[in-house]
Design a protein around this motif. Structure first.
Motif, PDB file in Angstrom:
ATOM      1  N   THR A 366       0.829  -1.213   0.000  1.00 25.01           N
ATOM      2  CA  THR A 366       0.000   0.000   0.000  1.00 25.01           C
ATOM      3  C   THR A 366       0.860   1.258   0.000  1.00 25.01           C
ATOM      4  O   THR A 366       0.840   2.053   0.951  1.00 25.01           O
ATOM      5  CB  THR A 366      -0.933   0.005   1.225  1.00 25.01           C
ATOM      6  OG1 THR A 366      -0.131  -0.166   2.409  1.00 25.01           O
ATOM      7  CG2 THR A 366      -1.961  -1.105   1.141  1.00 25.01           C
ATOM      8  N   PRO A 367       1.640   1.484  -1.055  1.00 30.20           N
ATOM      9  CA  PRO A 367       2.511   2.668  -1.094  1.00 30.20           C
ATOM     10  C   PRO A 367       1.735   3.980  -1.148  1.00 30.20           C
ATOM     11  O   PRO A 367       2.294   5.045  -0.887  1.00 30.20           O
ATOM     12  CB  PRO A 367       3.320   2.454  -2.375  1.00 30.20           C
ATOM     13  CG  PRO A 367       2.471   1.579  -3.229  1.00 30.20           C
ATOM     14  CD  PRO A 367       1.745   0.673  -2.282  1.00 30.20           C
ATOM     15  N   TYR A 368       0.449   3.897  -1.499  1.00 28.27           N
ATOM     16  CA  TYR A 368      -0.361   5.104  -1.627  1.00 28.27           C
ATOM     17  C   TYR A 368      -0.882   5.609  -0.280  1.00 28.27           C
ATOM     18  O   TYR A 368      -1.390   6.725  -0.181  1.00 28.27           O
ATOM     19  CB  TYR A 368      -1.563   4.833  -2.548  1.00 28.27           C
ATOM     20  CG  TYR A 368      -2.320   3.574  -2.183  1.00 28.27           C
ATOM     21  CD1 TYR A 368      -3.309   3.582  -1.207  1.00 28.27           C
ATOM     22  CD2 TYR A 368      -2.020   2.361  -2.804  1.00 28.27           C
ATOM     23  CE1 TYR A 368      -3.983   2.441  -0.860  1.00 28.27           C
ATOM     24  CE2 TYR A 368      -2.693   1.209  -2.475  1.00 28.27           C
ATOM     25  CZ  TYR A 368      -3.676   1.242  -1.503  1.00 28.27           C
ATOM     26  OH  TYR A 368      -4.329   0.087  -1.167  1.00 28.27           O
ATOM     27  N   GLN A 369      -0.795   4.796   0.765  1.00 32.92           N
ATOM     28  CA  GLN A 369      -1.320   5.212   2.058  1.00 32.92           C
ATOM     29  C   GLN A 369      -0.331   6.120   2.771  1.00 32.92           C
ATOM     30  O   GLN A 369       0.874   5.869   2.786  1.00 32.92           O
ATOM     31  CB  GLN A 369      -1.626   3.994   2.931  1.00 32.92           C
ATOM     32  CG  GLN A 369      -2.838   3.201   2.462  1.00 32.92           C
ATOM     33  CD  GLN A 369      -3.227   2.128   3.475  1.00 32.92           C
ATOM     34  OE1 GLN A 369      -2.471   1.836   4.393  1.00 32.92           O
ATOM     35  NE2 GLN A 369      -4.405   1.551   3.296  1.00 32.92           N
ATOM     36  N   THR A 370      -0.862   7.178   3.383  1.00 27.90           N
ATOM     37  CA  THR A 370       0.014   8.096   4.114  1.00 27.90           C
ATOM     38  C   THR A 370       0.347   7.546   5.497  1.00 27.90           C
ATOM     39  O   THR A 370       1.423   7.807   6.028  1.00 27.90           O
ATOM     40  CB  THR A 370      -0.666   9.465   4.258  1.00 27.90           C
ATOM     41  OG1 THR A 370      -1.956   9.289   4.859  1.00 27.90           O
ATOM     42  CG2 THR A 370      -0.827  10.123   2.894  1.00 27.90           C
ATOM     43  N   VAL A 371      -0.567   6.787   6.104  1.00 28.57           N
ATOM     44  CA  VAL A 371      -0.318   6.179   7.415  1.00 28.57           C
ATOM     45  C   VAL A 371       0.292   4.804   7.194  1.00 28.57           C
ATOM     46  O   VAL A 371      -0.314   3.936   6.569  1.00 28.57           O
ATOM     47  CB  VAL A 371      -1.614   6.073   8.242  1.00 28.57           C
ATOM     48  CG1 VAL A 371      -1.324   5.372   9.569  1.00 28.57           C
ATOM     49  CG2 VAL A 371      -2.205   7.455   8.481  1.00 28.57           C
ATOM     50  N   LYS A 372       1.490   4.608   7.698  1.00 31.30           N
ATOM     51  CA  LYS A 372       2.190   3.342   7.482  1.00 31.30           C
ATOM     52  C   LYS A 372       1.944   2.397   8.651  1.00 31.30           C
ATOM     53  O   LYS A 372       2.023   2.792   9.816  1.00 31.30           O
ATOM     54  CB  LYS A 372       3.697   3.598   7.340  1.00 31.30           C
ATOM     55  CG  LYS A 372       4.049   4.497   6.166  1.00 31.30           C
ATOM     56  CD  LYS A 372       5.532   4.814   6.151  1.00 31.30           C
ATOM     57  CE  LYS A 372       5.890   5.736   4.995  1.00 31.30           C
ATOM     58  NZ  LYS A 372       7.325   6.101   4.992  1.00 31.30           N
ATOM     59  N   GLN A 373       1.640   1.136   8.330  1.00 29.38           N
ATOM     60  CA  GLN A 373       1.491   0.111   9.343  1.00 29.38           C
ATOM     61  C   GLN A 373       1.819  -1.241   8.714  1.00 29.38           C
ATOM     62  O   GLN A 373       1.837  -1.368   7.489  1.00 29.38           O
ATOM     63  CB  GLN A 373       0.078   0.105   9.925  1.00 29.38           C
ATOM     64  CG  GLN A 373      -1.003  -0.344   8.956  1.00 29.38           C
ATOM     65  CD  GLN A 373      -2.374  -0.312   9.609  1.00 29.38           C
ATOM     66  OE1 GLN A 373      -2.830   0.744  10.045  1.00 29.38           O
ATOM     67  NE2 GLN A 373      -3.000  -1.474   9.688  1.00 29.38           N
ATOM     68  N   PRO A 374       2.105  -2.254   9.532  1.00 25.90           N
ATOM     69  CA  PRO A 374       2.481  -3.562   8.981  1.00 25.90           C
ATOM     70  C   PRO A 374       1.346  -4.182   8.161  1.00 25.90           C
ATOM     71  O   PRO A 374       0.213  -4.298   8.636  1.00 25.90           O
ATOM     72  CB  PRO A 374       2.768  -4.402  10.228  1.00 25.90           C
ATOM     73  CG  PRO A 374       3.052  -3.411  11.301  1.00 25.90           C
ATOM     74  CD  PRO A 374       2.186  -2.230  10.993  1.00 25.90           C
ATOM     75  N   THR A 375       1.647  -4.549   6.936  1.00 23.62           N
ATOM     76  CA  THR A 375       0.691  -5.284   6.097  1.00 23.62           C
ATOM     77  C   THR A 375       1.412  -6.479   5.466  1.00 23.62           C
ATOM     78  O   THR A 375       1.203  -7.615   5.873  1.00 23.62           O
ATOM     79  CB  THR A 375       0.090  -4.368   5.013  1.00 23.62           C
ATOM     80  OG1 THR A 375       1.154  -3.695   4.318  1.00 23.62           O
ATOM     81  CG2 THR A 375      -0.829  -3.327   5.616  1.00 23.62           C
ATOM     82  N   GLU A 376       2.285  -6.192   4.497  1.00 22.95           N
ATOM     83  CA  GLU A 376       3.051  -7.281   3.882  1.00 22.95           C
ATOM     84  C   GLU A 376       3.930  -7.980   4.917  1.00 22.95           C
ATOM     85  O   GLU A 376       4.188  -9.187   4.804  1.00 22.95           O
ATOM     86  CB  GLU A 376       3.928  -6.741   2.748  1.00 22.95           C
ATOM     87  CG  GLU A 376       4.652  -7.844   1.973  1.00 22.95           C
ATOM     88  CD  GLU A 376       5.542  -7.310   0.871  1.00 22.95           C
ATOM     89  OE1 GLU A 376       6.083  -8.132   0.121  1.00 22.95           O
ATOM     90  OE2 GLU A 376       5.702  -6.078   0.758  1.00 22.95           O
ATOM     91  N   LEU A 377       4.377  -7.262   5.918  1.00 21.32           N
ATOM     92  CA  LEU A 377       5.220  -7.865   6.950  1.00 21.32           C
ATOM     93  C   LEU A 377       4.535  -9.050   7.623  1.00 21.32           C
ATOM     94  O   LEU A 377       5.188 -10.026   8.003  1.00 21.32           O
ATOM     95  CB  LEU A 377       5.581  -6.829   8.024  1.00 21.32           C
ATOM     96  CG  LEU A 377       6.629  -5.777   7.650  1.00 21.32           C
ATOM     97  CD1 LEU A 377       6.821  -4.801   8.803  1.00 21.32           C
ATOM     98  CD2 LEU A 377       7.952  -6.433   7.286  1.00 21.32           C
ATOM     99  N   LEU A 378       3.218  -8.979   7.770  1.00 20.13           N
ATOM    100  CA  LEU A 378       2.498 -10.080   8.413  1.00 20.13           C
ATOM    101  C   LEU A 378       2.487 -11.321   7.523  1.00 20.13           C
ATOM    102  O   LEU A 378       2.612 -12.446   8.010  1.00 20.13           O
ATOM    103  CB  LEU A 378       1.069  -9.639   8.748  1.00 20.13           C
ATOM    104  CG  LEU A 378       0.965  -8.433   9.685  1.00 20.13           C
ATOM    105  CD1 LEU A 378      -0.483  -8.073   9.928  1.00 20.13           C
ATOM    106  CD2 LEU A 378       1.672  -8.728  11.007  1.00 20.13           C
TER     107      LEU A 378
END
Length: 611
Positions: A366-378
């Protein structure tokens, strides 16, 4: 230098100042192991024990004691092996630049095992188990063990050397209920190739033929612990690293490594086990006595002037630490090929390897999101915990590089980066009632325990404390609060009694911390028996915390709660106290430590080793 056998290696090391001969008589009961550990700790040379009490055979240890010595031993083959491994990981390299890879293909072809009609020199003499150097390493060990075996078995459905497995599994030679010279114990852990072979043999109702090779060229020993790509056999790798084809033959239906110093052949019968252990292990504790397969001895062979290689297994760092470093040198970026998106995985040696993993992944979803959180990492975390030996881990800390490079081997910097960013209410993910390392007794039973993933990514959300917060001082029942590193504090309390009592005590503790507040900069608190020990070094912290805790049972939190089955908290608490069900730690015998001082005084064999 391409070693044909162990003698070639020893002579080469001695000529270049990497080996010392010990001429004095040394007792295999605890003394040899104690000497090895003193020299290894001093980063000293390899040791050739010329006079082993009770045995006519010499013994050698600390061959792989440093990465530098490992590289020296394989100085003529290491680069070629790395090229072959790179092609195995990325076959397109060879297709795109075939001329560059001619030598790689030739080296791999020359590494194919070579069958001989007879098994000399190793079968030149037939001996008994009692003739071997029966080395006992720790005071509470159940007997003598082989610590550097190459355990060979073949697939009962597809016999032959190219469908074989070569692994390093613990072999008990004496003690317990084993009948000397007739029976030995074979301890192998889950996720091991020999287990597949034995399962097939059991299904057929047949005994599994097993050969145990000891010694030979050092490449053969290393091949037994290598995590190899699918389709590359251990014996092919052994020839590749040795620069000389693995020579073998068959005797009485058992495979024989012709260049080994010793070979033990025998059979594992369906359903036959005996108690094996206890034995000091790589987590720094004793693995306790359990039922493991019984191997009935057929024959024991030794070559003329055979030399018995051994090491000592204990709390890291030990000789197997250099094994791990060399494996990393050889395999390079293999993990990147196996798990898409992963950049680095580090099994932390100080924590006993399997309990703790640090990993760097990617965040590309999700490079388009301004708020970064774990996604692919999971997703990557699940892949890591489902891959080979990595699946035995209990703790996985994973993040992704954003605006600064990361290195999982710089443990303090890596943990700091995660603790500055982790959202404790969102980023903690448990796996309960699952498998862990056979040798890890922090769980709920043999091979059983839990796992936890800490996946942090995004902007920095907190400054970490650089001294103990006032809230953690002067708490009744909780004393000696010590800063381990930024954001992590250890605090000692009374000895663990039961999980029921602990739950009540920690609920009171966390309620008080929540009420007082002031812990925003301290996301991780470690409960322990001795806070001074835990905070004395990073190594102590990593070892005690992650070998003495089971995530599902020993993690608590300040202001903890469940939201749609997901557990979270504000500050994390890990109970790293010793539990009654855990195995005892390895403690050397003071009398033995005193007795070996004779070898380090002026005029003795080890006088030049600075301890």
């Amino acid at each position: 230098m391409k070693y044909r056998n162990m003698e070639d290696c020893i002579n080469d090391l001695e000529q270049h100042g990497h080996l010392i001969r010990i001429k004095e008589e040394v007792d295999p009961n605890l003394e040899m192991a104690a000497i090895h550990m003193k020299v290894h700790e001093a980063k000293g040379p390899a040791l050739l024990f010329e006079n082993v009490k009770g045995s006519k055979f010499q013994a050698v240890s600390n061959l792989f004691g440093t990465l530098e010595r490992c590289k020296f031993m394989f100085r003529n083959t290491l680069e070629g092996v790395q090229r072959v491994m790179a092609v195995r990981d990325d076959p397109m390299k060879a297709l795109k630049t075939p001329l560059q890879h001619i030598s790689t293909g030739l080296a791999a072809w020359q590494a194919l095992p070579k069958q001989k009609s007879i098994s000399l020199p190793v079968s030149a003499q037939e001996i008994q188990i009692s003739d071997l150097p029966l080395i006992k390493h720790w005071p509470m060990d159940g007997g003598a063990f082989v610590t550097l075996p190459q355990v060979y078995s073949e697939d009962p459905d597809k016999p032959g050397i190219m469908n074989s497995n070569l692994g390093m599994y613990r072999v008990q030679l004496s003690g317990n209920d084993y009948t000397m010279n007739k029976e030995i114990g074979l301890h192998y852990q889950i996720h091991r190739g020999i287990g597949i072979h034995q399962a097939k043999a059991v299904k057929k109702g047949e005994p599994l033929k097993v050969s145990i090779f000891i010694g030979g060229p050092p490449a053969h020993t290393l091949s037994a612990v290598m995590p190899l790509p699918e389709g590359l056999s251990e014996l092919t790798f052994a020839g590749l690293l040795a620069g000389r084809r693995f020579r073998y033959s068959y005797k009485d239906g058992y495979c024989i490594s012709n260049d080994a110093d010793f070979v033990i052949t025998g059979d594992i019968y369906p359903g036959e086990t005996k108690p094996e252990g206890p034995f000091g292990d790589h987590l720094g504790y004793y693995s306790l006595t359990h039922e493991f397969p019984l191997m009935k001895v057929h024959k024991v062979y030794a070559k003329p002037n055979a030399i018995w290689p051994f090491t000592v297994v204990g709390r890291p760092p030990q000789e197997d630490t250099a094994f791990g470093d060399l494996i990393h040198e050889i395999t390079g970026d293999a993990i990147k090929q196996e798990i898409p998106g992963v950049k680095e995985v580090h099994a932390v040696d100080a924590a006993g390897v399997h309990p703790l993993l640090f990993a760097i992944g990617s965040e590309r979803y999700t490079p388009y999101q301004t708020v970064k959180q774990p996604t692919e990492l999971l997703t990557i975390a699940n892949r890591i915990l489902g891959t080979g030996q990595l699946s035995l881990a209990k703790y996985l800390f994973i993040t992704a590089e954003d605006q600064q490079p990361l290195d999982t081997h710089r443990e303090v910097e890596f943990l700091t980066y995660i603790l500055e960013r982790i959202n404790m209410q969102r980023d903690i993910h448990f796996h309960t009632n699952t498998t862990i390392d056979t040798l890890d007794y922090s769980g709920t039973g043999l091979n059983t325990g839990s796992k936890v993933v800490f996946a942090a990514y995004g902007e920095k959300i907190r400054e970490l404390c650089t001294e103990v917060p006032d809230t953690l001082k002067n708490i009744r029942g909780y004393t000696n609060a010590q800063l381990i590193m930024p954001g992590i504090v250890s605090i000692q309390t009374s000895a663990f009694t039961s999980y029921e009592e602990t739950a009540r005590e920690i609920q009171q503790f966390t309620d008080m911390l929540k009420e007082q507040g002031g812990l925003d900069s301290c996301p991780l608190i470690i409960l322990c028996d001795d806070s001074s020990f835990l905070s004395a070094s990073l190594s102590n912290f990593l070892w005690a915390t992650f070998t003495r805790s089971n995530p599902s049972h020993d993690i608590y939190g300040v202001n903890s709660s469940y939201t749609h089955k997901h557990w979270g908290c504000d500050q994390l608490i890990i109970d790293a106290r010793v539990k009654p069900h855990q195995a005892p730690p390895l403690i050397p015998d003071p009398a033995v430590e005193k007795s070996i001082e004779r070898l380090f005084v002026s005029g003795a064999s080890l006088a030049s080793v600075k301890i």
